[in-house]
Design a protein around this motif. Structure first.
Motif, mmCIF file in Angstrom:
data_model
loop_
_atom_site.group_PDB
_atom_site.id
_atom_site.type_symbol
_atom_site.label_atom_id
_atom_site.label_comp_id
_atom_site.label_asym_id
_atom_site.label_seq_id
_atom_site.Cartn_x
_atom_site.Cartn_y
_atom_site.Cartn_z
ATOM 1 N N ASP A 1 0.810 -1.219 0.000
ATOM 2 C CA ASP A 1 0.000 0.000 0.000
ATOM 3 C C ASP A 1 0.843 1.267 0.000
ATOM 4 O OD1 ASP A 1 -2.230 -1.585 0.006
ATOM 5 O OD2 ASP A 1 -2.637 -1.340 2.157
ATOM 6 N N ARG A 2 1.845 1.342 0.869
ATOM 7 C CA ARG A 2 2.612 2.580 1.028
ATOM 8 C C ARG A 2 3.891 2.619 0.206
ATOM 9 N NH1 ARG A 2 2.247 2.715 7.408
ATOM 10 N NH2 ARG A 2 2.168 0.527 6.936
ATOM 11 N N GLY A 3 4.385 1.459 -0.165
ATOM 12 C CA GLY A 3 5.650 1.429 -0.881
ATOM 13 C C GLY A 3 5.500 1.226 -2.373
ATOM 14 N N ILE A 4 4.915 0.099 -2.743
ATOM 15 C CA ILE A 4 4.854 -0.256 -4.162
ATOM 16 C C ILE A 4 3.842 0.599 -4.907
ATOM 17 C CG2 ILE A 4 4.298 -2.130 -5.767
ATOM 18 C CD1 ILE A 4 5.466 -4.055 -3.679
ATOM 19 N N LEU A 5 2.624 0.704 -4.390
ATOM 20 C CA LEU A 5 1.590 1.462 -5.094
ATOM 21 C C LEU A 5 1.897 2.952 -5.168
ATOM 22 C CD1 LEU A 5 -1.711 -0.246 -3.837
ATOM 23 C CD2 LEU A 5 -0.512 -0.573 -6.015
ATOM 24 N N GLN A 6 2.571 3.513 -4.177
ATOM 25 C CA GLN A 6 2.911 4.936 -4.177
ATOM 26 C C GLN A 6 4.310 5.182 -4.724
ATOM 27 O OE1 GLN A 6 2.156 6.539 -0.287
ATOM 28 N NE2 GLN A 6 -0.018 6.032 -0.370
ATOM 29 N N GLY A 7 5.041 4.115 -4.999
ATOM 30 C CA GLY A 7 6.380 4.249 -5.560
ATOM 31 C C GLY A 7 7.413 4.775 -4.572
ATOM 32 N N ASP A 8 7.235 4.533 -3.303
ATOM 33 C CA ASP A 8 8.144 5.027 -2.263
ATOM 34 C C ASP A 8 9.070 3.890 -1.811
ATOM 35 O OD1 ASP A 8 9.397 6.325 -0.191
ATOM 36 O OD2 ASP A 8 7.585 6.572 1.038
ATOM 37 N N MET A 9 10.287 3.874 -2.338
ATOM 38 C CA MET A 9 11.248 2.824 -1.988
ATOM 39 C C MET A 9 11.718 2.954 -0.546
ATOM 40 S SD MET A 9 11.470 0.631 -4.290
ATOM 41 C CE MET A 9 12.877 -0.314 -3.799
ATOM 42 N N GLY A 10 11.732 4.148 -0.009
ATOM 43 C CA GLY A 10 12.108 4.333 1.397
ATOM 44 C C GLY A 10 11.142 3.609 2.320
ATOM 45 N N ALA A 11 9.836 3.656 1.997
ATOM 46 C CA ALA A 11 8.824 2.957 2.792
ATOM 47 C C ALA A 11 9.011 1.439 2.674
ATOM 48 C CB ALA A 11 7.419 3.351 2.348
ATOM 49 N N VAL A 12 9.376 0.983 1.471
ATOM 50 C CA VAL A 12 9.606 -0.450 1.274
ATOM 51 C C VAL A 12 10.762 -0.915 2.163
ATOM 52 C CG1 VAL A 12 10.349 -2.212 -0.372
ATOM 53 C CG2 VAL A 12 8.653 -0.513 -1.059
ATOM 54 N N TYR A 13 11.867 -0.160 2.164
ATOM 55 C CA TYR A 13 13.024 -0.524 2.994
ATOM 56 C C TYR A 13 12.706 -0.436 4.489
ATOM 57 C CZ TYR A 13 15.894 -0.400 -1.226
ATOM 58 O OH TYR A 13 16.428 -0.640 -2.450
ATOM 59 N N ARG A 14 11.994 0.620 4.883
ATOM 60 C CA ARG A 14 11.665 0.822 6.291
ATOM 61 C C ARG A 14 10.739 -0.303 6.800
ATOM 62 N NH1 ARG A 14 10.078 5.522 5.560
ATOM 63 N NH2 ARG A 14 7.859 5.136 5.438
ATOM 64 N N ILE A 15 9.693 -0.592 6.039
ATOM 65 C CA ILE A 15 8.761 -1.651 6.449
ATOM 66 C C ILE A 15 9.437 -3.019 6.342
ATOM 67 C CG2 ILE A 15 6.548 -2.771 5.956
ATOM 68 C CD1 ILE A 15 5.532 -0.004 5.033
ATOM 69 N N GLY A 16 10.319 -3.205 5.358
ATOM 70 C CA GLY A 16 11.080 -4.457 5.246
ATOM 71 C C GLY A 16 11.971 -4.671 6.462
ATOM 72 N N ALA A 17 12.598 -3.597 6.941
ATOM 73 C CA ALA A 17 13.423 -3.698 8.151
ATOM 74 C C ALA A 17 12.558 -4.032 9.363
ATOM 75 C CB ALA A 17 14.177 -2.393 8.386
ATOM 76 N N GLN A 18 11.351 -3.443 9.423
ATOM 77 C CA GLN A 18 10.429 -3.782 10.500
ATOM 78 C C GLN A 18 10.039 -5.261 10.433
ATOM 79 O OE1 GLN A 18 7.141 -1.094 10.013
ATOM 80 N NE2 GLN A 18 8.221 0.650 10.931
ATOM 81 N N MET A 19 9.844 -5.761 9.216
ATOM 82 C CA MET A 19 9.516 -7.181 9.053
ATOM 83 C C MET A 19 10.651 -8.060 9.553
ATOM 84 S SD MET A 19 7.591 -7.464 5.368
ATOM 85 C CE MET A 19 7.711 -9.226 5.340
ATOM 86 N N LEU A 20 11.884 -7.696 9.239
ATOM 87 C CA LEU A 20 13.032 -8.462 9.721
ATOM 88 C C LEU A 20 13.100 -8.441 11.249
ATOM 89 C CD1 LEU A 20 15.858 -7.590 7.172
ATOM 90 C CD2 LEU A 20 14.738 -9.798 7.524
ATOM 91 N N GLY A 21 12.847 -7.285 11.840
ATOM 92 C CA GLY A 21 12.853 -7.169 13.295
ATOM 93 C C GLY A 21 11.771 -8.020 13.937
ATOM 94 N N VAL A 22 10.557 -7.957 13.374
ATOM 95 C CA VAL A 22 9.446 -8.752 13.909
ATOM 96 C C VAL A 22 9.748 -10.241 13.748
ATOM 97 C CG1 VAL A 22 7.027 -9.388 13.499
ATOM 98 C CG2 VAL A 22 7.673 -6.985 13.638
ATOM 99 N N THR A 23 10.339 -10.621 12.614
ATOM 100 C CA THR A 23 10.681 -12.029 12.382
ATOM 101 C C THR A 23 11.729 -12.507 13.378
ATOM 102 O OG1 THR A 23 10.168 -11.819 10.034
ATOM 103 C CG2 THR A 23 11.548 -13.676 10.689
ATOM 104 N N ALA A 24 12.757 -11.719 13.605
ATOM 105 C CA ALA A 24 13.806 -12.098 14.561
ATOM 106 C C ALA A 24 13.241 -12.190 15.974
ATOM 107 C CB ALA A 24 14.950 -11.090 14.513
#
Length: 181
Positions: A90-113
């Motif tokens: 919703d916030r990264g791919i559809l809006q074209g915001d790569m910073g949001a993709v990286y930020r949410i991806g890092a959150q995913m890694l943190g939640v996974t760990a």
């Protein structure tokens, strides 16, 4: 003739060792494990009841509560991942915001760990609690076997006693572990 073995019982552990019997009446707890020769039980009697499991969990309520809290943490971590994926879309791919993709991806890694650590801790606590349950059941079975007369012990049989102390208790331990996980 004394029909109960009150002084001691010889248990074959390497060398013959005297193990003194106790005066504790645990027959009600272990009726499901040792069918006494000729004893008739009422319907529902002679089985491991939820009351027995409830008493065990109440005696070890700290570990049981910790296991449930860790299970809840693992479930929350598992359920957060799809929500974070939706945020990437919703916030990264559809809006074209790569910073949001990286930020949410890092959150995913943190939640996974974090979820992995919580799951490992939960498995350890659950395994410890299951092993403690098996230890208590084996101890109670040994105490109950010492209270049996020679005739009752012969009627039950050594092979049946070995099965009760190994296979049956291992199945109870596994069931306890599965229930708590």
């Amino acid at each position: 003739e004394n029909s109960r073995m009150e002084s001691c019982f010889f248990w074959p552990i390497g060398t013959s060792q005297k193990i003194h019997s106790t005066a504790v009446d645990i027959g009600a707890t272990l009726r499901f494990m040792i069918p006494l020769a000729g004893k008739k039980y009422k319907a529902g009697e002679g089985r491991l009841s939820m009351g027995n499991v409830k008493q065990f969990l109440l005696r070890h309520r700290g570990k049981a509560a910790l296991a449930l809290v860790l299970l809840l943490g693992q479930v929350v971590g598992t359920l957060l991942i799809p929500a974070l994926v939706a945020g990437i879309v919703d916030r990264g791919i559809l809006q074209g915001d790569m910073g949001a993709v990286y930020r949410i991806g890092a959150q995913m890694l943190g939640v996974t760990a974090l979820s992995t650590g919580i799951a490992a801790a939960g498995s350890w606590v659950t395994s410890d609690l299951s092993a403690l349950f098996g230890l208590e059941m084996r101890s109670l079975l040994l105490q109950k076997s010492q209270q049996l007369s020679v005739q009752q012990f012969d009627a039950v049989g050594v092979s049946s006693m070995i099965t009760r102390t190994t296979s049956d208790i291992i199945n109870l331990q596994r069931t306890m572990g599965m229930v708590l996980q």
